[in-house]
Design a protein around this motif. Structure first.
Motif, PDB file in Angstrom:
ATOM      1  N   UNK A  25       0.832  -1.203   0.000  1.00  0.00           N
ATOM      2  CA  UNK A  25       0.000   0.000   0.000  1.00  0.00           C
ATOM      3  C   UNK A  25       0.873   1.262   0.000  1.00  0.00           C
ATOM      4  N   UNK A  26       0.467   2.234  -0.773  1.00  0.00           N
ATOM      5  CA  UNK A  26       1.219   3.478  -0.890  1.00  0.00           C
ATOM      6  C   UNK A  26       0.886   4.390   0.288  1.00  0.00           C
ATOM      7  N   UNK A  27       1.913   4.795   1.020  1.00  0.00           N
ATOM      8  CA  UNK A  27       1.768   5.695   2.160  1.00  0.00           C
ATOM      9  C   UNK A  27       2.661   6.906   1.906  1.00  0.00           C
ATOM     10  N   UNK A  28       2.138   8.087   2.160  1.00  0.00           N
ATOM     11  CA  UNK A  28       2.875   9.332   1.931  1.00  0.00           C
ATOM     12  C   UNK A  28       4.200   9.335   2.701  1.00  0.00           C
ATOM     13  N   UNK A  73      11.065   1.136   0.875  1.00  0.00           N
ATOM     14  CA  UNK A  73      10.026   0.760   1.829  1.00  0.00           C
ATOM     15  C   UNK A  73      10.457  -0.534   2.510  1.00  0.00           C
ATOM     16  N   UNK A  74      10.296  -0.618   3.821  1.00  0.00           N
ATOM     17  CA  UNK A  74      10.691  -1.832   4.556  1.00  0.00           C
ATOM     18  C   UNK A  74       9.624  -2.924   4.519  1.00  0.00           C
ATOM     19  N   UNK A 124      10.665   1.777  -4.221  1.00  0.00           N
ATOM     20  CA  UNK A 124      11.786   2.722  -4.179  1.00  0.00           C
ATOM     21  C   UNK A 124      11.218   4.134  -4.098  1.00  0.00           C
ATOM     22  N   UNK A 125      11.763   4.923  -3.187  1.00  0.00           N
ATOM     23  CA  UNK A 125      11.345   6.310  -3.058  1.00  0.00           C
ATOM     24  C   UNK A 125      12.312   7.217  -3.808  1.00  0.00           C
ATOM     25  N   UNK A 126      11.845   8.391  -4.148  1.00  0.00           N
ATOM     26  CA  UNK A 126      12.665   9.396  -4.822  1.00  0.00           C
ATOM     27  C   UNK A 126      13.578  10.066  -3.798  1.00  0.00           C
TER      28      UNK A 126
END
Length: 138
Positions: A25-28, A73-74, A124-126
């Motif tokens: 799930x995408x979390x801010x 993300x872990x 992967x985050x920016x």
């Protein structure tokens, strides 16, 4: 011949469906990290990493190069709803990250899966680094 085609199509659909079912799930996420602060000394050198709060179950930040960072993300994409499932850096071999509950293994340098139950990479985050401040967002 029709039987081979049928089983081939069935296999392709089964594999693609299993990939679709693995998600996180995408979390801010919006982290601001001062790399030169003492509490972030692990990120001062190339190859260093540190856990940060954020995302679903936390964020792993890895210093890939002098000016390049990776953030993941872990939460493992295999059964992400399991509360005891989270990814950690393998302390016996810092090139990998592992989820102890399902055995999935990921490359620390890219987040790609290289073994275990997960069939998709970590989220992967920016990252944006200005020489002092590292910003991690999605």
């Amino acid at each position: 011949m029709k039987r081979k085609i049928f089983f081939g199509l069935f296999f392709i659909i089964a594999v693609s469906c299993s990939k679709d079912q693995q998600y996180v799930p995408n979390v801010y996420v919006n982290l601001v990290i001062y790399v030169n602060e003492p509490q972030n000394s692990a990120l001062a050198t190339v190859g260093g990493w540190k856990y940060f709060p954020g995302g679903n179950r936390g964020v792993i930040v890895y210093r890939k190069g002098v000016t390049e960072f990776m953030a993941y993300e872990r939460t493992c994409p295999y059964l992400p709803e399991q509360s005891n499932s989270f990814v950690s850096v393998d302390t016996t071999n810092n090139a990998f990250m592992k989820d102890a509950s399902c055995g999935s293994t990921f490359l620390l340098s890219t987040g790609e899966n290289v073994g275990g139950a997960a069939v998709i990479p970590l989220r992967v985050f920016t990252t944006l680094f200005d020489g002092t401040i590292l910003t991690v967002t999605n």
